[in-house]
Every structure is written in C-alpha cells, then in structure tokens.
Design an enzyme around this catalytic site. Structure first.
Site, PDB file in Angstrom:
ATOM      1  N   GLU A 126      -2.793 -18.028   5.436  1.00  0.00           N
ATOM      2  CA  GLU A 126      -2.087 -19.284   5.652  1.00  0.00           C
ATOM      3  C   GLU A 126      -0.615 -19.778   5.672  1.00  0.00           C
ATOM      4  OE1 GLU A 126      -4.722 -22.630   4.155  1.00  0.00           O
ATOM      5  OE2 GLU A 126      -6.026 -21.791   4.728  1.00  0.00           O
ATOM      6  N   SER A 131      -0.978 -13.828  -0.230  1.00  0.00           N
ATOM      7  CA  SER A 131      -1.013 -13.247  -1.348  1.00  0.00           C
ATOM      8  C   SER A 131      -2.367 -14.191  -2.324  1.00  0.00           C
ATOM      9  CB  SER A 131       0.016 -12.514  -2.698  1.00  0.00           C
ATOM     10  OG  SER A 131       0.425 -11.429  -1.367  1.00  0.00           O
ATOM     11  N   PHE A 276      21.398  23.557   7.028  1.00  0.00           N
ATOM     12  CA  PHE A 276      22.570  22.878   6.274  1.00  0.00           C
ATOM     13  C   PHE A 276      21.962  21.938   4.522  1.00  0.00           C
ATOM     14  CE2 PHE A 276      24.510  21.779  10.360  1.00  0.00           C
ATOM     15  CZ  PHE A 276      25.805  23.302  10.121  1.00  0.00           C
ATOM     16  N   GLN A 334      17.858   8.900  10.310  1.00  0.00           N
ATOM     17  CA  GLN A 334      19.270   9.494   9.563  1.00  0.00           C
ATOM     18  C   GLN A 334      19.262  10.717   9.859  1.00  0.00           C
ATOM     19  OE1 GLN A 334      21.254   8.101   7.643  1.00  0.00           O
ATOM     20  NE2 GLN A 334      23.264   9.015   7.352  1.00  0.00           N
ATOM     21  N   GLU A 361      -2.378  -6.503   3.025  1.00  0.00           N
ATOM     22  CA  GLU A 361      -3.229  -6.180   2.663  1.00  0.00           C
ATOM     23  C   GLU A 361      -2.328  -5.947   1.313  1.00  0.00           C
ATOM     24  OE1 GLU A 361      -6.205  -5.631   5.967  1.00  0.00           O
ATOM     25  OE2 GLU A 361      -6.323  -4.781   2.969  1.00  0.00           O
ATOM     26  N   ARG A 373      -2.071  -4.154 -14.289  1.00  0.00           N
ATOM     27  CA  ARG A 373      -2.069  -5.177 -15.602  1.00  0.00           C
ATOM     28  C   ARG A 373      -4.181  -4.659 -15.455  1.00  0.00           C
ATOM     29  NH1 ARG A 373      -3.192 -10.110 -11.167  1.00  0.00           N
ATOM     30  NH2 ARG A 373      -0.959 -11.658 -11.548  1.00  0.00           N
TER      31      ARG A 373
END
Lengths: 383, 259
Positions: A126, A131, A276, A334, A361, A373
């Site tokens: 929402e 999260s 290179f 790059q 996700e 944790r």
C-alpha cells in the site's frame, strides 16, 4: 555436492533459451520504448508449460522444482526482465491459489491460469506499507455471505492487464492475524484500476494501483481462512526472492555477454578495446559477480527443494545477485561508453530495468536484516 | 497412419567445426542437436498426426550410440517412439549407405508416410530422401511447402519460380519438406519430461540384415578430400557526390532486379 544441472534441466534451459531469444529478446527494445505489454506472449509461454510452474500436472501445471524455475527465470530475464517479472508474479499467484485454495477454487482458477487464459497479479503493498506488510489499511468487512472491500493497493505488477488478483486486506485489528487474502476477478463491480506508474525501467510490465470502493466479493473468493492472509503472503516470500535473484542473474549475464562482444569488436587506438587492461579487469569483475550470484541463487533454490530452512539463503541470493546485477549492468554501460548510454544498445535498458530488483520483494537492506538476524539471533532484536 | 520422421544428428550450427585426419567431421556429443531442417519434418509429422486420429509418429535416426539423447530431444517436441540405428561399422557412411540403412529400417518399422528435412545442416547433401525412396521403390514428393494426406493419396505443393506445382502420389510415400511448410513448435516442459519415458529402440546392422562391408567407411563411394573455411568478402560499392551518383544507384538497383 552438485555442480551440474540434470540432463532434463539442461534441456529445459535450452528450450527456454531458444524460445526467449527468438520470441522475446528481439522485441524487448520496442516493448520498452512503447511501454507495450505483450499479452500475446502469454499463451505460447503457457503452451510451453511456463505459466503453471508451481502447480501440479492434475491442475494443468508442470510442478517443476525451484532450481529448475531459477534456470527458467534466468533465461527469460536474459531476454527481457519485464517479461520475467510479470511471468514470475503470475506463477506465484497461480501457485498460491493451488496451495491455499479449496478444491472449488483450485478447479475454478488454476487450470485457466496455468493454461494461459487468465493472467494473475498480486496485491499486498500500500502507499504507506511496502516492506511493512503487517500494517495494511485496505479493509474487507464481512457482510452475510460476502465481504465488502475498501481501499487502495499500490505497486501491483500487471495491474489493469491481469484477469485474477490475489489481494490482501485487513479483516480485523489483530495485527499480523488481521489480514485475509481474496481472489478478485477483473470485472468485479467496485473494483477499478488507478494510475499506471511511470517507471525508470521495466516499461513493458505495467505497474499500477488497485482501487476497491464498496467492492462486494463472495465468500467463495476468500483464499484461506480469515486472518491467514499474512501467512499466505509470507509463504511466497522466499521463492519470490530466489526468482528475482535468478532474473537479475539473467539480466547481468546478458549485460556481460554484450560487453564482452563489444570489447572484442570495438577498436580504439588501433586495437580491440578488450586488449586494454582497464576493460579486461572490468569484464573479469563482472564475470565473477555473475557467477557468484548464480551459485547463491542455485544454492537457495536447491535448499528450498530439499525442504531445508531457506530464509537467510534466499535473502543472500536475492541481495547479492541483484546488487551484483546493478553493478554489472552499470559497468556494461561504462564498457560500451557512449554506445552504452544510447538506446541502440540494450545495456542502458538492462541498467534501468534491474535497479528495481534491489527494491521489490524486499529491498537489499531488508535482505541484510534477514541475514543479520539469522546470524545474531536475539542480539539483533531491538530492545 | 504410420508416420516415420527421419532425423539426423548434426553439430550445432554455431559449434566450432573440425575434421579428423581422414576428413571426417569430428562430432562432439555436447554440440549435437537434431538437424535444424528436420525440425520442420518433425513438426509436419506431428501436425499430420493431429489431423489423422490414431496415427503414430516414430522418429528414426542413424547415428552414434550417444545419439539417443538427440532422438529424445526430438521426442520432446512430440511423437510416440524413437528408433536409433547405430553400429560401429556405420562410421564414415556416405549418403548412399545412409539411404540403404534408412530403407532397411523403414521396411522393418513399416510406414505409410515418411517425412524428411530436405537436407542436413552439416554436409548439406540433400540426396538421402531420393536415394531412400529409390531403394524402397516408393514415390518421393520432394521439397514440399504444403502437405495434405487424404485417404490413400498424399499431395504436396512444391514452390516453383512462379507460383507452385501441385504433385500427388499414392501412399505409402516419402516426402521431403522445406522450411516454408510450417513453424516448428518449441518443446514444452511436459514434452521434455515425457520424452525420457518414451520407448526408444536401437537397431544394429545385424538387426537389419545389412552386411557391414557395404556401409560405413568400408562401403563409401564418396570421399571428402579437403575442407576449407568459407571466407566471405563483401564487395561494397560506394557512390559519392551529386554528379551522377543517383543515376548509378538506380542503374545498380535495376541491374539487381530490385527496380
């Protein structure tokens, strides 16, 4: 110790690669440019058996392992991340109905979803709760043998193009146990699609808002028991993270492939730029990141297939593979220099597309929390 | 209807090609794929099976013992069973030997309709379908871009310079197909899984009653002498400036029959 896909997995890999490189990759640039959602791709994907990956054969699916799924998503992600994302969401939703639905719900929706008739979408986030999934505000109120839904869902992949939505709404104030899942079909009165987001990338996968205004849904559309919503939503988390890791690995591989070819062909100061050291070291670092990310994804998928606890491994795979893919696609731009910055080459699209993999996700920061944790146990908890 | 599709194992078109000292193409198992031209033959066999209820499709292949994997790859597209003819004495076979072996295998299997790709992506000979038909004394409908089977007659369209020729033959018949005939399907996940369980018979030369001395390197009438990489040189012409450049471009396009 396994370090080799099975013959069957390699055949599936080749078949999906063949399909993705011929039917998806050549169109990805135009789809991105026009923000075009290729609905016509859904049926052929389903005919190949890719729209019911988590559904048993009796219900029209293929019931493949998570590891095989990771192989598949990598190949599709390599061709076009947008397609891989809406397909993985569809598979997740189809899988949720197959897993948590009653017999009637399974028969009603899964064969048509796995068969490519009905596209699935998932609505949890929402405006104020991404999260923080336990803190939803959209509500569903029981009224006789139906529920009345009110509120708004954000960031819904395939909003407006999907046929079946699994949405999570608050049915009581009981925190984590106050959320319930519902299956809502597109033309339900009181259900409408809000604005379509204008995103940095992933243009051909529409993302938008779902609006419920006194939307009446029969009891038969409640998925699982009342209050079981969060459990259902969270059950898809680890698998979803592994899939995103796999998709990001595919994008990173594609970026590495383009960069390598470019470095072999593009000349400067009288030699191929691959001669290179500055370019060589970049490509070497990119290749290491791709390989390491893929191995973490495969490992997490393998553990999930084995039924081992997978939370922290899914988090590692998702976090590492997506952070790596962001770095690899940025470096690809790059390596290509000016060519990388224009849309004639696909690497700027890879870079724009894959950024979101570090966000949805569960952000890379959330994944690190999960890992920390698991390492620290109680010591990681706030006082 | 008993449909047999003849399929060759070829190296992947992108694989690096190399030759042994006796000028045989070195075949690596990991590069092996079903001959891309044969995918159209397989697809056509499957479509005919879908049109004619009760038909069976057999994939027939002559190749090394390891070609079972390639036959199963073909079976992942569909079909009922595979037959691999494999024998050490077959190594180095030329097109005529191959036709002898396929003809013998087809007699053993039995057939109403045999479908070939029009050539193989490795040597690109394109002789095997007609040689096999000749040895079987059966008609060949070659270079089909459309195939209809009606009762005991097969009818094809063969693309010509202008329009196409319609050619018919009584069954049993052999047909070779060109790419225009269909769009081969991608193997499905279920197809790949099911292909592992489909019956796959392997025949040796003795099973077909073929004398090893008549086939393989021993019986080859064809000998590769040398191989070279094709080097393509683009000869671009650049017309610069206003003076007559447009006319020269127009003249060039007319010459190329574009205009």
């Amino acid at each position: 110790m396994f370090f080799r896909l099975s013959d069957e997995q390699r055949e599936i890999q080749h078949a999906v690669r063949d399909f993705a490189q011929h039917e998806i990759a050549p169109h990805a640039e135009r789809w991105d440019e026009e923000s075009y959602f290729p609905r016509e791709l859904f049926r052929p994907l389903a005919e190949m058996g890719l729209a019911g990956l988590l559904v048993s054969e009796e219900l029209g699916g293929t019931g493949l392992s998570r590891l095989t799924g990771a192989v598949i998503y990598e190949e599709i992600g390599k061709a076009d991340m947008s397609t891989a994302v809406w397909l993985s969401v569809h598979n997740m939703v189809t899988g949720l109905i197959a897993k948590f639905g009653d017999d009637e719900q399974r028969q009603r929706w899964t064969p048509r979803m796995a068969g490519g008739e009905m596209l699935g979408a998932f609505a949890l986030s929402e405006a104020h709760a991404g999260s923080d999934a336990a803190n939803l505000r959209a509500t569903a109120t029981r009224d006789g043998d139906s529920y009345v839904l009110n509120g708004t869902k954000f960031w819904v992949t395939s909003a407006g193009v999907a046929d079946v939505y699994v949405a999570f709404l608050r049915t009581s104030d009981d925190g984590a146990r106050g959320t319930t899942a519902f299956i809502i079909e597109k033309d339900t009165p009181g259900f409408s699609i809000g604005k379509r987001e204008r995103k940095m990338g992933l243009h051909s996968s529409p993302t938008g808002e779902l609006i419920f205004e006194r939307c009446r849904v029969p009891l038969a559309n409640r998925l699982g028991a009342e209050g079981e919503g969060l459990k259902i939503a969270l059950s898809s988390l680890d698998g979803g993270r592994i899939n995103i890791g796999a998709i990001a690995t595919g994008v990173a591989q594609a970026a590495l492939d383009v960069s390598t070819r470019y470095a072999q062909e593009r000349t400067a100061f009288g030699r191929a730029i691959g001669g290179f050291e500055g370019i060589q070291f970049m490509l070497a670092d990119m290749a290491m990141k791709v390989e390491a990310g893929r191995l973490l994804v495969y490992q997490a998928a393998f553990k999930m297939d084995e039924g081992d606890p997978v939370g922290q491994y899914a988090a590692m795979a998702k976090c590492f593979a997506t952070d790596s893919a962001m770095a690899v696609t940025t470096d690809a731009v790059q390596v290509l220099g000016g060519a990388g910055y224009v849309r004639d080459w696909p690497v700027e699209r890879y870079m724009r597309d894959v950024k979101v993999a570090q966000i949805f996700e569960g952000t890379s920061q959330i994944q690190r929390l999960v890992i920390a944790r698991a390492l620290l146990g109680d010591a990681a908890k706030e006082r | 209807m008993n449909i047999v599709v003849c399929m060759k194992e070829t190296p992947s078109t992108t694989a690096e090609k190399s030759f042994s000292p006796d000028m045989r193409l070195e075949r690596r198992k990991e590069d092996a794929i079903p001959n891309p031209f044969d995918e159209y033959a397989i697809e056509e066999g499957l479509r005919q099976q879908e049109k004619h209820a009760g038909s069976t499709v057999t994939i027939l292949c002559m190749g090394p013992a390891t070609a079972t994997d390639t036959v199963r790859k073909a079976l992942a597209m569909g079909g009922d069973r595979g037959v691999l003819v494999s024998d050490d004495a077959l190594a180095g076979s030329d097109a005529i030997s191959t036709a002898h072996v396929l003809a013998a295998a087809l007699k053993k299997i039995g057939f109403d309709l045999v479908i070939f790709g029009n050539a193989a992506a490795d040597a690109y000979g394109g002789i095997v379908p007609s040689a096999t038909a000749e040895l079987l004394g059966a008609p060949l409908l070659s270079y089909a871009s459309k195939l209809d089977v009606d009762g005991s007659t097969a009818t094809i369209e063969r693309q010509a310079d202008i329009g196409y020729n319609t050619v018919a033959a009584p069954m049993p018949t052999l047909v070779s197909v060109v790419k225009a005939i269909n769009e081969p399907r991608y193997p499905s996940m279920k197809g790949i899984m099911a292909s592992k369980k489909k019956p796959l018979d392997t025949f040796a030369l003795a099973d077909l009653g073929i004398d090893p001395a008549t086939v393989g390197a021993a019986g080859a009438r064809e000998k590769a002498l040398s191989a070279e990489k094709v080097s393509t040189q683009r000869k671009g012409e650049i017309f610069i400036g206003n003076e007559g450049a447009a006319d020269r471009v127009v003249a060039f396009l007319v010459e190329q029959k574009v205009l």
